[in-house]
Design an enzyme around this catalytic site. Sequence first.
Site, PDB file in Angstrom:
ATOM      1  N   VAL A 298       0.867  -1.175   0.000  1.00  0.00           N
ATOM      2  CA  VAL A 298       0.000   0.000   0.000  1.00  0.00           C
ATOM      3  C   VAL A 298       0.902   1.222   0.000  1.00  0.00           C
ATOM      4  O   VAL A 298       1.777   1.345   0.855  1.00  0.00           O
ATOM      5  CB  VAL A 298      -0.938   0.020   1.226  1.00  0.00           C
ATOM      6  CG1 VAL A 298      -1.789   1.284   1.230  1.00  0.00           C
ATOM      7  CG2 VAL A 298      -1.840  -1.210   1.226  1.00  0.00           C
ATOM      8  N   ASN A 423      21.433  -2.894 -15.608  1.00  0.00           N
ATOM      9  CA  ASN A 423      22.169  -3.661 -16.613  1.00  0.00           C
ATOM     10  C   ASN A 423      22.658  -2.801 -17.768  1.00  0.00           C
ATOM     11  O   ASN A 423      23.323  -1.797 -17.555  1.00  0.00           O
ATOM     12  CB  ASN A 423      21.312  -4.825 -17.102  1.00  0.00           C
ATOM     13  CG  ASN A 423      20.930  -5.761 -15.972  1.00  0.00           C
ATOM     14  OD1 ASN A 423      21.691  -5.924 -15.023  1.00  0.00           O
ATOM     15  ND2 ASN A 423      19.769  -6.361 -16.044  1.00  0.00           N
ATOM     16  N   GLY A 474       9.596   2.815   0.925  1.00  0.00           N
ATOM     17  CA  GLY A 474       9.312   3.525   2.170  1.00  0.00           C
ATOM     18  C   GLY A 474      10.505   4.301   2.697  1.00  0.00           C
ATOM     19  O   GLY A 474      11.647   4.082   2.296  1.00  0.00           O
TER      20      GLY A 474
END
Length: 557
Positions: A298, A423, A474
């Site tokens: 979330v 990459n 976060g």
Amino acid sequence: MEPGGRRRQQQQQRRLQELRREATQYYQDHRVPQRMEEALNALFPQRPADLYGELANYFSKFSKAPVICKLVGRKVLDGVGQPTLEVEIYCTVKNYEKRICSTVMSSHSQIPENALPETTEADEKERNDSVNTAVEWVNESLNMMLRGLKPTDQCKVDKILGEYFTKKVEEKKEVQKQEEEEEEEATLALTSCTPSATSLPGKKKSAKPGKKVAVAERPIPPAEPAESVLRGSVAIGGTSLAVAKAGAAVSRIPLYLHIALLKCDQDSLKEMTLPLPMVTLLNCEKISPAKLRLVKEVMLIPPVQLSLKQPSSQVADSKKGRAHNTGKKAPLKGKYEILTGTFKSPDEMVDVYVELINKFPFIIALIDPLRKEDRQQWSNICCALGSKCYLIAEDAATYISKLKTDQNINVPMCSGVVLKYINETKVSDLIEVTGLLDGQRHITILGSPDGESSDDSLVDLAVGLGARFIKLGGLSRGERVTKYNRLLAIEEELAKNRTLREANLEFIAFAEESQPEKQLSDVLPPPKQDSLPPQLSQPALQVHSLPAQHADLGHPN
């Protein structure tokens, strides 16, 4: 004035003119450094030690532009302790070698969380070998190939990097082809020496019909094979990004502005928009293990009116969530497992999302709501919810170099894609792909790979490329907070220069009839957009796309 004094004054003037000519000659061919010092001392009698005055600044324009003189690659650790690559750029500036900048690449892993120990061990060994190869490429081949180039010439640098990478891919194919031929010869030799082996194929044929029937029963295509990664390819992306940072440094402009100028001209950069951050608030896999499989994360997206510096309490009352694939198998074929023991068909999944969005209108984005192979249902969900929220593909857009197909974006019908700088990705690739996304009315989201580093260049890339969102996770680790702080600094700088434009969130009304076999640019209707609903102009929460895991097909990657 006495004749002798007048003569001395004339001689001094002539001498000064000679010194000026010699000083100019020095800055043109670097042959008379002592005379240059004498000229400056003569012009600044009050400050004889000041060799960098106005005349020095004037003559500096005759010096050569900075060029790359050395690349240094080394193995370092990323934010999760995995080995990755650091690239340093040295340039010749006014005849002196100078370290300009460095960049640390983020690492990316395709190994699922529930992988076997031997699989994880093999992946770690391959990652370590790949970084070692990348360090070798940077310090040897790329160091020689890029020497003498201007760091501001990004297109030329990326072209050389692309050609080098293509050459390495071809070399790997040749090696693989030779190994396959040797293996085939060995098999033929063994077969000729073992007569009983000829009876084995006949026994196996009787078992094939049953297998074919099982495959035919699957309602959607099987999972696409994982993209192979060339060992050492991170050297291409690391060098390209390091050169971009060096180009910005020698031009004395921020990296985000340098990227924006590479993408478009100066006239179109009167104002710039900041990407809205997607901040993870809740990881459902850790909070409710083996129970909730529809939602993985979330995430919070601040409303467009608020500055990034405004307190988070102002947006706490209305949150927008997002769900992501968990990668866990379900026992039933052809269905998604949204809760433990609860299964939905592909058609039913669209109804689940429609009900979710209708019940929670503050959800403005779903990331990977379905498997990337299930293109028919992507088309259906876009037609059902495209005008109400963003439907974003992340798993389908991992490899930027694979997205470009005949000036189109090769992903399912969607509102936008998440791009990751990993990459062999080059800065020019990002610029080209985001240009195609803009032209086809997709939105761009830049996201952090799994093994992110403390390098904050991703934020500058997102701002310079005009990304709508930036997906950083976060506020829980130093490498993430560094990026959020960089975003705050850029916002402050743009606001101070009065070049900050407010973001605009608009959803796309997709065509009602789905045509999954065609590219998105072929199926979208004429530009028709619905503005953000009034209730979403206030603080809201975003939902990460729901976990689209097909029961019998394993991880969607």
